[in-house]
Motif scaffolding. Sequence first.
Motif, PDB file in Angstrom:
ATOM      1  N   PHE A  98       0.983  -0.940  -0.013  1.00 14.42           N
ATOM      2  CA  PHE A  98       0.232  -0.111   0.231  1.00 14.42           C
ATOM      3  C   PHE A  98       0.939   1.241   0.103  1.00 14.42           C
ATOM      4  O   PHE A  98       0.773   2.163   0.784  1.00 14.42           O
ATOM      5  N   ALA A  99       1.808   1.971  -0.497  1.00 12.92           N
ATOM      6  CA  ALA A  99       2.461   2.521  -1.062  1.00 12.92           C
ATOM      7  C   ALA A  99       1.710   3.760  -1.739  1.00 12.92           C
ATOM      8  O   ALA A  99       0.282   3.054  -2.140  1.00 12.92           O
ATOM      9  N   GLY A 100       2.219   5.025  -1.921  1.00 13.47           N
ATOM     10  CA  GLY A 100       0.573   5.707  -2.285  1.00 13.47           C
ATOM     11  C   GLY A 100      -0.608   6.248  -1.362  1.00 13.47           C
ATOM     12  O   GLY A 100      -0.218   6.569  -0.535  1.00 13.47           O
ATOM     13  N   ALA A 101      -1.026   6.437  -2.150  1.00 14.16           N
ATOM     14  CA  ALA A 101      -2.408   7.530  -1.642  1.00 14.16           C
ATOM     15  C   ALA A 101      -2.873   6.855  -0.814  1.00 14.16           C
ATOM     16  O   ALA A 101      -3.017   5.332  -1.452  1.00 14.16           O
ATOM     17  N   LYS A 102      -4.188   6.676  -0.258  1.00  8.84           N
ATOM     18  CA  LYS A 102      -4.981   5.668   0.733  1.00  8.84           C
ATOM     19  C   LYS A 102      -4.653   4.882   1.267  1.00  8.84           C
ATOM     20  O   LYS A 102      -5.160   4.044   0.432  1.00  8.84           O
ATOM     21  N   PRO A 103      -3.995   4.601   2.428  1.00 13.00           N
ATOM     22  CA  PRO A 103      -3.155   2.990   2.159  1.00 13.00           C
ATOM     23  C   PRO A 103      -4.474   2.352   3.059  1.00 13.00           C
ATOM     24  O   PRO A 103      -4.598   1.636   3.136  1.00 13.00           O
ATOM     25  N   TYR A 104      -5.226   2.782   3.918  1.00 14.36           N
ATOM     26  CA  TYR A 104      -6.237   2.900   4.999  1.00 14.36           C
ATOM     27  C   TYR A 104      -7.558   2.126   3.948  1.00 14.36           C
ATOM     28  O   TYR A 104      -8.091   1.023   3.940  1.00 14.36           O
ATOM     29  N   HIS A 105      -7.743   2.895   3.065  1.00  9.57           N
ATOM     30  CA  HIS A 105      -8.606   2.192   1.815  1.00  9.57           C
ATOM     31  C   HIS A 105      -8.270   1.052   1.065  1.00  9.57           C
ATOM     32  O   HIS A 105      -9.503   0.215   0.870  1.00  9.57           O
ATOM     33  N   ALA A 106      -6.669   1.157   0.406  1.00  9.45           N
ATOM     34  CA  ALA A 106      -6.629   0.112   0.204  1.00  9.45           C
ATOM     35  C   ALA A 106      -6.130  -1.767   1.182  1.00  9.45           C
ATOM     36  O   ALA A 106      -6.429  -1.959   0.705  1.00  9.45           O
ATOM     37  N   ALA A 107      -5.994  -0.673   2.586  1.00  7.96           N
ATOM     38  CA  ALA A 107      -5.830  -2.320   3.482  1.00  7.96           C
ATOM     39  C   ALA A 107      -7.311  -2.807   3.256  1.00  7.96           C
ATOM     40  O   ALA A 107      -7.086  -3.851   3.494  1.00  7.96           O
ATOM     41  N   HIS A 108      -8.292  -1.850   3.252  1.00  3.04           N
ATOM     42  CA  HIS A 108      -9.939  -1.974   3.477  1.00  3.04           C
ATOM     43  C   HIS A 108     -10.426  -3.337   2.348  1.00  3.04           C
ATOM     44  O   HIS A 108     -10.927  -3.822   3.089  1.00  3.04           O
ATOM     45  N   GLN A 109     -10.170  -2.584   1.829  1.00  4.43           N
ATOM     46  CA  GLN A 109     -10.210  -3.241   0.680  1.00  4.43           C
ATOM     47  C   GLN A 109      -9.443  -4.533  -0.466  1.00  4.43           C
ATOM     48  O   GLN A 109     -10.893  -5.544  -0.475  1.00  4.43           O
ATOM     49  N   ARG A 110      -8.588  -4.662   0.506  1.00  7.35           N
ATOM     50  CA  ARG A 110      -8.098  -5.856   0.851  1.00  7.35           C
ATOM     51  C   ARG A 110      -8.209  -6.980   1.794  1.00  7.35           C
ATOM     52  O   ARG A 110      -7.753  -8.221   0.947  1.00  7.35           O
ATOM     53  N   GLY A 111      -9.327  -6.236   2.875  1.00  9.76           N
ATOM     54  CA  GLY A 111      -9.205  -7.357   3.841  1.00  9.76           C
ATOM     55  C   GLY A 111      -8.031  -8.188   4.309  1.00  9.76           C
ATOM     56  O   GLY A 111      -8.324  -8.926   5.107  1.00  9.76           O
ATOM     57  N   VAL A 112      -7.259  -7.733   4.655  1.00  7.71           N
ATOM     58  CA  VAL A 112      -6.141  -7.470   5.671  1.00  7.71           C
ATOM     59  C   VAL A 112      -6.638  -7.669   7.172  1.00  7.71           C
ATOM     60  O   VAL A 112      -7.296  -6.549   7.512  1.00  7.71           O
ATOM     61  N   LYS A 113      -5.892  -8.414   7.932  1.00 11.80           N
ATOM     62  CA  LYS A 113      -5.666  -8.503   9.495  1.00 11.80           C
ATOM     63  C   LYS A 113      -4.899  -8.064  10.152  1.00 11.80           C
ATOM     64  O   LYS A 113      -5.440  -8.252  11.067  1.00 11.80           O
ATOM     65  N   ILE A 114      -3.981  -6.869   9.510  1.00  9.86           N
ATOM     66  CA  ILE A 114      -2.696  -6.463  10.312  1.00  9.86           C
ATOM     67  C   ILE A 114      -2.297  -4.969   9.400  1.00  9.86           C
ATOM     68  O   ILE A 114      -2.333  -5.023   8.482  1.00  9.86           O
ATOM     69  N   ILE A 115      -2.990  -4.199  10.270  1.00 10.88           N
ATOM     70  CA  ILE A 115      -2.068  -2.976   8.906  1.00 10.88           C
ATOM     71  C   ILE A 115      -0.789  -2.192  10.544  1.00 10.88           C
ATOM     72  O   ILE A 115      -0.726  -2.558  11.475  1.00 10.88           O
ATOM     73  N   GLY A 116      -0.348  -1.253   9.541  1.00 15.54           N
ATOM     74  CA  GLY A 116       0.759  -0.514   9.907  1.00 15.54           C
ATOM     75  C   GLY A 116       1.623   0.497   9.516  1.00 15.54           C
ATOM     76  O   GLY A 116       0.669   0.946   8.781  1.00 15.54           O
ATOM     77  N   ALA A 117       2.110   0.744   9.922  1.00 18.38           N
ATOM     78  CA  ALA A 117       3.013   2.318   9.533  1.00 18.38           C
ATOM     79  C   ALA A 117       4.113   2.177   9.439  1.00 18.38           C
ATOM     80  O   ALA A 117       5.589   1.187  10.151  1.00 18.38           O
ATOM     81  N   THR A 118       5.122   2.749   9.109  1.00 17.15           N
ATOM     82  CA  THR A 118       6.322   2.203   8.427  1.00 17.15           C
ATOM     83  C   THR A 118       6.867   4.496   7.771  1.00 17.15           C
ATOM     84  O   THR A 118       6.308   5.064   7.680  1.00 17.15           O
ATOM     85  N   SER A 119       8.054   4.419   8.886  1.00 16.02           N
ATOM     86  CA  SER A 119       9.117   5.681   9.330  1.00 16.02           C
ATOM     87  C   SER A 119      10.074   5.472   8.386  1.00 16.02           C
ATOM     88  O   SER A 119      11.130   3.976   8.281  1.00 16.02           O
TER      89      SER A 119
END
Lengths: 294, 294, 294, 294
Positions: free
Chosen positions: B209-230
């Motif tokens: 989920f690089a690029g814009a709107k990663p939470y929308h993309a994560a929801h769309q894909r149905g992942v069971k874990i989300i993250g953040a990256t510095s």
Amino acid sequence: MKSIKQLREKKNTAILLIHCPDKQGILATVTEFLNKNNGNIIYLDQYVDRVEKIFYMRVEWELEGFDIPADKIEEYFDTLIASKLEMDYSIHFSKQIPRMAIFVSKMSHCLFDILSRYTAGEWDVEIPMIISNHMDLESVAKRFDIDFHYIPVTSENKAEQEAKEIELLKQHEVDFIVLARYMQVLSADFVDQFPNKIINIHHSFLPAFAGAKPYHAAHQRGVKIIGATSHYVTSELDGGPIIEQDVTRCSHIDTVPRLVRKGRDLEKIVLSHAVFKHIQRKILVYKNKTVVFN
Amino acid sequence: MKSIKQLREKKNTAILLIHCPDKQGILATVTEFLNKNNGNIIYLDQYVDRVEKIFYMRVEWELEGFDIPADKIEEYFDTLIASKLEMDYSIHFSKQIPRMAIFVSKMSHCLFDILSRYTAGEWDVEIPMIISNHMDLESVAKRFDIDFHYIPVTSENKAEQEAKEIELLKQHEVDFIVLARYMQVLSADFVDQFPNKIINIHHSFLPAFAGAKPYHAAHQRGVKIIGATSHYVTSELDGGPIIEQDVTRCSHIDTVPRLVRKGRDLEKIVLSHAVFKHIQRKILVYKNKTVVFN
Amino acid sequence: MKSIKQLREKKNTAILLIHCPDKQGILATVTEFLNKNNGNIIYLDQYVDRVEKIFYMRVEWELEGFDIPADKIEEYFDTLIASKLEMDYSIHFSKQIPRMAIFVSKMSHCLFDILSRYTAGEWDVEIPMIISNHMDLESVAKRFDIDFHYIPVTSENKAEQEAKEIELLKQHEVDFIVLARYMQVLSADFVDQFPNKIINIHHSFLPAFAGAKPYHAAHQRGVKIIGATSHYVTSELDGGPIIEQDVTRCSHIDTVPRLVRKGRDLEKIVLSHAVFKHIQRKILVYKNKTVVFN
Amino acid sequence: MKSIKQLREKKNTAILLIHCPDKQGILATVTEFLNKNNGNIIYLDQYVDRVEKIFYMRVEWELEGFDIPADKIEEYFDTLIASKLEMDYSIHFSKQIPRMAIFVSKMSHCLFDILSRYTAGEWDVEIPMIISNHMDLESVAKRFDIDFHYIPVTSENKAEQEAKEIELLKQHEVDFIVLARYMQVLSADFVDQFPNKIINIHHSFLPAFAGAKPYHAAHQRGVKIIGATSHYVTSELDGGPIIEQDVTRCSHIDTVPRLVRKGRDLEKIVLSHAVFKHIQRKILVYKNKTVVFN
């Protein structure tokens, strides 16, 4: 400091929290009651403890279109359902914004986290006051435009100072209290006046390392994981119903100051999560344990 | 807002960061150099990438009692050791407090977290300025007494506005930049002037989920874990060396707004941890990857 | 059951574990000793406890090309370095495959996990025997072709049965013991013969819920996270140096049987990780705490 | 290898899985249907996707005392409720033990984990067969007394070999398939015959690093966390509905072989958790996403 973000338009809803002896048909009875009176359910969660035979439920529905006027819901629900099923219940309304007081001492991380969320408009809560037994954080309160009350407590003046605190809390119509690393033990008398309404953060993974200096104790024991625990305060020190816990890894390289630093992040996040659950009325307490709905 | 806490007395130390082709004896050579000149080592960490055959090291020692004057260390080290061993190295001093600029847009959670830590005295850093392409967070900057520069950027005025930003950064002698949910892509020209000196937080578990709107993309894909990256910013969008990542569980009940809310806590903690590592000079970058010492 | 996988060609290395009072130059002294004698270091990790002033080190180097014969290393190292620096040290060789005994009772999950890894060739270890106070797992031992010794222990016959066990362990030249949910407390006499050589798994996040029935206790207390702890056994029950811990989330819906089921996965993974660290000689023990290198 | 543990007495229950367009009163309707016919509910979980307006439910009740005979439940439910509410539903019975086939290649860790749980009696499942495109794990199958079918697949013989596999699966009345690190891509034809009935484990935190060699890709990208993902297989490679994911931390010291080793533990636990959810009929699939009940 006013909210920096326009708060979202709030739905006008009622929230019903129930626990009662489990029987056949409770869920059907409650949902039918709402459906027949045109209550549009927007959230429903229920859980049955099949060992203790207790039924728990949280249901939220829209008041718009609901046939029973908001101020009559309690009466109707009590008469038609609750009294027959021996229910323990409470009804809340989304328009009633809960009022919360924060107690602090010298450490700022939990206070900053709470005030940041408050200012950002993350929580539907009012914070009319901060009470502290030290002056250190007055400047923080001031910058966020929250009243700061300095009430130093010693073993000698405790009863009298707590009476002053309770007076203030009543004046400001405070609904619940958050101990944001408040380093004073509240008296049993004080605690008894706010059952399941005082939220504390303890800087260990309870029941390990209850009491003072948990990071020193954790270092001494050589644990490989440290934690933080948010719980309702009861008269038993660090013994109340646990709301939320989280942990992080540590190792031999973590000296006590490093544990303290790692722990700060745990403490603030765990406390804020517990407070948010409480604000949303998603917590039920029974026999010194919590049911926390999603 | 001045620091609410007396800063601890800082040790007067030098920090040496090295990477170079691995050979026998580098570690002995460096530690001997410090020992023979009475440098009391208070931290040493090293790592050898045995596949790439690269040696990495971070060593910190007390300047008090060290035989070589601080302003001569670089010259001596270069002559006696570094040039012979083809070392890439940098020397830092604990007395040099790095200066950091924060870039923000409209979201406040990362900014609050950074300013809270700064005000609480958690970090040895100066924050002379905040730059934003929106006015929304000016009030936050003001309450923490940090200069706020409003520099709106459009596709038309980007080059010119970035020139203005660089001018400001130079004036204030800024050492590194933190993008605290800054919603503008910096130009390659800008990025090139601050190699491994711009820290970004991306609200996904990169490279997913690089690029814009990663939470929308994560929801769309149905992942069971989300993250953040510095990560450090390079000219490749969301492609720079990763400094720190963290994740949290989610499930089918998590709508996009719930993911956004959960994600905020990840984002602020992950970004602050990355910034803290950078301030401590614990990060080495090599071939688009980081070595992050404990 | 023979290994199903061709074991990788093992490097012929020596491993040196050291702890001693911290002084300037230890690291340089040891690495110089290896470098000057043409020891190619393939792993080096060190740590200084600056509070207790203790230096810890693990270094591994190739024997091929090393100037000192393997059987003389200890003598040379002792004379030239260790005795001068008051070192506590041990030397191991990769060609010496450690021999491990497993003690079990009725639960199979940890045993299966260990034997699966063993059979898959994941670990450089020999497992000559399983000892049990129950017959339940004999069929498992048989299927994996490991000798199974049934030695039932009661309070009356404990001394005598433990003597039998020790006899067996000696016969089979066992180096260390893994208690894979062995539900018997070993006597202090037994434990004293295997200092830091008995690895136990306790089914709680120690020091919380030491002793019997930790999942019941965790359920009773209403914790939101459960854990497992692997530690060396000392004469204090569940009080030995912790090697590894891990945790998993639970909630109000988790009955005791659900906690037991969740816990099984924690237990087997935590125990196997601890055993693997021990096999690799990556653990140093000092003052009832462990230093565990990566 | 027969189960080493007496299986617990199983309750005789029916399980109903539903998803349908959300409307007022579905929950009440279904629970009333069960209550009025004396069905004692022992588990109920429901979820409403308020964005897509879909209602999901899993309810389990005791057949003993239920007024409708087991073989009539489907007919009655369909006529009285499901057809009126446009429900997609399925009914299962606890007495029907699902039959599962395992596909493997050369790696044993997932296979061992599954067979260990099976042998220990953790799961209510039958495993009549293992299919493999390599001979390596035949000895494992033999030791656990499971039929092993060697069916090597090449690009040339794929269609024919898959036909043979399907024939075998039908003969053995297999309900679902677990790909326990099976290193062959199944054809779309094969997959279409088992919709939401093939569970795969992918050795990355999908959607990051889909396809081959994810640990190499993770190492190359320098991520600080690796993961594993279990999902139902669809015709899109690594693109099916995600059932379960988990992650573990890594760092610059983790070479590819170390990542592979760390990953093995993730893979086996994540896969086994997904399989267990499937066996319990706790998973609903809708629009390439899963609802997984607790």
